[in-house]
Design a protein around this motif. Sequence first.
Motif, short mmCIF file in Angstrom:
data_model
loop_
_atom_site.label_atom_id
_atom_site.label_comp_id
_atom_site.label_asym_id
_atom_site.label_seq_id
_atom_site.Cartn_x
_atom_site.Cartn_y
_atom_site.Cartn_z
N GLU A 123 90.96 54.50 56.73
CA GLU A 123 90.03 54.44 55.60
C GLU A 123 89.07 53.25 55.77
O GLU A 123 87.88 53.36 55.47
CB GLU A 123 90.79 54.35 54.28
CG GLU A 123 91.46 55.65 53.91
CD GLU A 123 92.48 55.55 52.78
OE1 GLU A 123 92.77 56.61 52.19
OE2 GLU A 123 92.98 54.44 52.50
N ARG A 124 89.59 52.14 56.26
CA ARG A 124 88.73 50.98 56.53
C ARG A 124 87.70 51.34 57.60
O ARG A 124 86.53 50.97 57.52
CB ARG A 124 89.56 49.79 57.00
CG ARG A 124 90.35 49.15 55.90
CD ARG A 124 91.15 47.98 56.41
NE ARG A 124 91.96 47.44 55.33
CZ ARG A 124 93.00 46.67 55.51
NH1 ARG A 124 93.37 46.32 56.74
NH2 ARG A 124 93.67 46.22 54.49
N ARG A 125 88.16 52.05 58.63
CA ARG A 125 87.25 52.46 59.69
C ARG A 125 86.17 53.38 59.13
O ARG A 125 85.00 53.26 59.50
CB ARG A 125 88.02 53.17 60.81
CG ARG A 125 87.12 53.64 61.94
CD ARG A 125 87.88 54.38 63.03
NE ARG A 125 87.02 54.73 64.12
CZ ARG A 125 86.76 53.93 65.16
NH1 ARG A 125 87.33 52.75 65.24
NH2 ARG A 125 85.95 54.33 66.12
N ALA A 126 86.54 54.28 58.25
CA ALA A 126 85.57 55.21 57.67
C ALA A 126 84.46 54.45 56.92
O ALA A 126 83.28 54.80 57.03
CB ALA A 126 86.26 56.20 56.73
N VAL A 127 84.83 53.40 56.21
CA VAL A 127 83.83 52.59 55.51
C VAL A 127 82.87 51.95 56.52
O VAL A 127 81.65 51.95 56.33
CB VAL A 127 84.51 51.52 54.63
CG1 VAL A 127 83.50 50.51 54.11
CG2 VAL A 127 85.27 52.17 53.48
N LEU A 128 83.42 51.42 57.60
CA LEU A 128 82.58 50.80 58.64
C LEU A 128 81.68 51.84 59.31
O LEU A 128 80.51 51.56 59.60
CB LEU A 128 83.45 50.11 59.69
CG LEU A 128 84.25 48.90 59.20
CD1 LEU A 128 85.19 48.41 60.30
CD2 LEU A 128 83.33 47.79 58.73
#
Length: 192
Positions: A123-128
């Motif tokens: 999910e953090r990667r998706a934000v980035l």
Amino acid sequence: MRNLTTLGLAVLRLLDEKPRHPYEVRQCMREQGIDHLIKVTHGALYHAFDVLAKAELIEPVETTREGKRPERTVYAITDDGREIAAGRLRELLSTLESEYPTYGAALAFMSLLTTDDAAEQLERRAVLLESELASVTTSSDALLKRGVEAVHIVELRHLQAHLRADLELTRAIVDDIREGRLHWQADRRATE
């Protein structure tokens, strides 16, 4: 010249437009978004110029000095440089080279984490990814509005496509984890 790097190819392409000094090439790379695709450091760029000059793919055509600034050497692409660049570009466009992306490796080893932890990291990667996609899109739009020819930023379309695909896959994996369709042993180990 099989060892012509993408940075070297970028330098040759920009010198094909007109003779330039390395600092001007660096500025053009920023302006055209090439720095989104190729890691360009000051040292690497000057090294690329040295390598290309030694291989006689570029040649100095002028040395200037403005005030107290250091001398600036302006380089032009040679006929051999154009020929080598075209050959290498044909090879890169028409063939597949094995690439080893770290994200693919990370996905392969994701089972070392619990599903909750993996989903949180994804999910953090998706934000980035969303942020990077927005940035590249904004850059691409701005370059087109400034009159940069579309052919000189077609690589940004490629980058956008990869970011969109990466984002779509990442979201799908998170959904599969959160919905229980994707699970593994680390969850059992964490509760033992």
